[in-house]
Design a protein around this motif. Sequence first.
Motif, mmCIF file in Angstrom:
data_model
loop_
_atom_site.group_PDB
_atom_site.id
_atom_site.type_symbol
_atom_site.label_atom_id
_atom_site.label_comp_id
_atom_site.label_asym_id
_atom_site.label_seq_id
_atom_site.Cartn_x
_atom_site.Cartn_y
_atom_site.Cartn_z
ATOM 1 N N ALA A 24 0.837 -1.214 0.000
ATOM 2 C CA ALA A 24 0.000 0.000 0.000
ATOM 3 C C ALA A 24 0.864 1.253 0.000
ATOM 4 C CB ALA A 24 -0.939 -0.009 1.212
ATOM 5 N N ARG A 25 1.933 1.260 0.771
ATOM 6 C CA ARG A 25 2.825 2.421 0.795
ATOM 7 C C ARG A 25 3.432 2.644 -0.582
ATOM 8 N NH1 ARG A 25 6.902 3.888 5.116
ATOM 9 N NH2 ARG A 25 4.972 4.125 6.269
ATOM 10 N N LEU A 26 3.934 1.567 -1.186
ATOM 11 C CA LEU A 26 4.555 1.703 -2.505
ATOM 12 C C LEU A 26 3.525 2.132 -3.542
ATOM 13 C CD1 LEU A 26 7.379 1.494 -3.593
ATOM 14 C CD2 LEU A 26 6.943 -0.888 -4.184
ATOM 15 N N TRP A 27 2.326 1.569 -3.472
ATOM 16 C CA TRP A 27 1.291 1.950 -4.432
ATOM 17 C C TRP A 27 0.926 3.423 -4.282
ATOM 18 C CZ3 TRP A 27 -0.025 0.970 -8.952
ATOM 19 C CH2 TRP A 27 -1.234 1.411 -9.493
ATOM 20 N N GLU A 63 8.745 -6.570 -6.995
ATOM 21 C CA GLU A 63 8.171 -7.495 -6.031
ATOM 22 C C GLU A 63 8.450 -6.985 -4.627
ATOM 23 O OE1 GLU A 63 6.084 -9.291 -7.291
ATOM 24 O OE2 GLU A 63 6.848 -11.242 -7.903
ATOM 25 N N VAL A 64 7.440 -7.039 -3.780
ATOM 26 C CA VAL A 64 7.563 -6.666 -2.379
ATOM 27 C C VAL A 64 7.376 -7.953 -1.581
ATOM 28 C CG1 VAL A 64 6.649 -5.256 -0.504
ATOM 29 C CG2 VAL A 64 6.669 -4.365 -2.840
ATOM 30 N N VAL A 100 10.650 -1.397 2.307
ATOM 31 C CA VAL A 100 9.639 -0.457 1.808
ATOM 32 C C VAL A 100 9.119 0.425 2.932
ATOM 33 C CG1 VAL A 100 7.363 -0.252 0.738
ATOM 34 C CG2 VAL A 100 8.982 -1.946 -0.125
ATOM 35 N N LEU A 101 8.895 -0.161 4.092
ATOM 36 C CA LEU A 101 8.329 0.599 5.203
ATOM 37 C C LEU A 101 9.351 1.492 5.904
ATOM 38 C CD1 LEU A 101 6.056 -2.171 6.727
ATOM 39 C CD2 LEU A 101 5.332 -0.168 5.388
ATOM 40 N N ASN A 102 10.599 1.036 6.007
ATOM 41 C CA ASN A 102 11.595 1.768 6.794
ATOM 42 C C ASN A 102 12.607 2.547 5.960
ATOM 43 O OD1 ASN A 102 10.457 0.731 9.155
ATOM 44 N ND2 ASN A 102 11.763 -1.076 9.099
ATOM 45 N N GLU A 103 12.764 2.194 4.715
ATOM 46 C CA GLU A 103 13.741 2.845 3.835
ATOM 47 C C GLU A 103 13.063 3.305 2.545
ATOM 48 O OE1 GLU A 103 17.023 0.091 3.275
ATOM 49 O OE2 GLU A 103 16.716 -0.690 5.280
ATOM 50 N N THR A 104 11.906 3.919 2.703
ATOM 51 C CA THR A 104 11.071 4.269 1.561
ATOM 52 C C THR A 104 11.802 5.146 0.552
ATOM 53 O OG1 THR A 104 9.168 4.144 3.037
ATOM 54 C CG2 THR A 104 8.824 5.180 0.890
#
Length: 129
Positions: A24-27, A63-64, A100-104
Amino acid sequence: MRPYERVLKNPSRRLRRGLSAAEARLWFLVPRQQVLGVPFYRQKPLLGYIVDFYAPAAGLVIEVDGAQHLTQSGRIADSRRTSDLERLGLVVIRFDNLQVLNETVAVMEEIYRVVRGRLEEKAGAESKS
């Protein structure tokens, strides 16, 4: 249009409604045309797989990966999946959920770098034609 197994169409729709926090963050950051004007699609069927993010204009799959990808069987499956997708001429990049969550910012910089490189490769190939 890239080949895919039609039976994956409904599962991919369900996955779009149930994104992980990292997906969701990446999207939120890469929806249509926000990375150098390149559209992205999420939970896209390709071959016999459903890839997390796909940018056809850049020939890129993102890919996540969650914890299941860290197991030996997960790594073997990911390797096979990557090889199959690369045979289509796609580049596959992987990030784990925590990246993705910590090193966006670093994740987005890498996505921009790869998209830019892929667009330059395609432009160079077209100019030689």
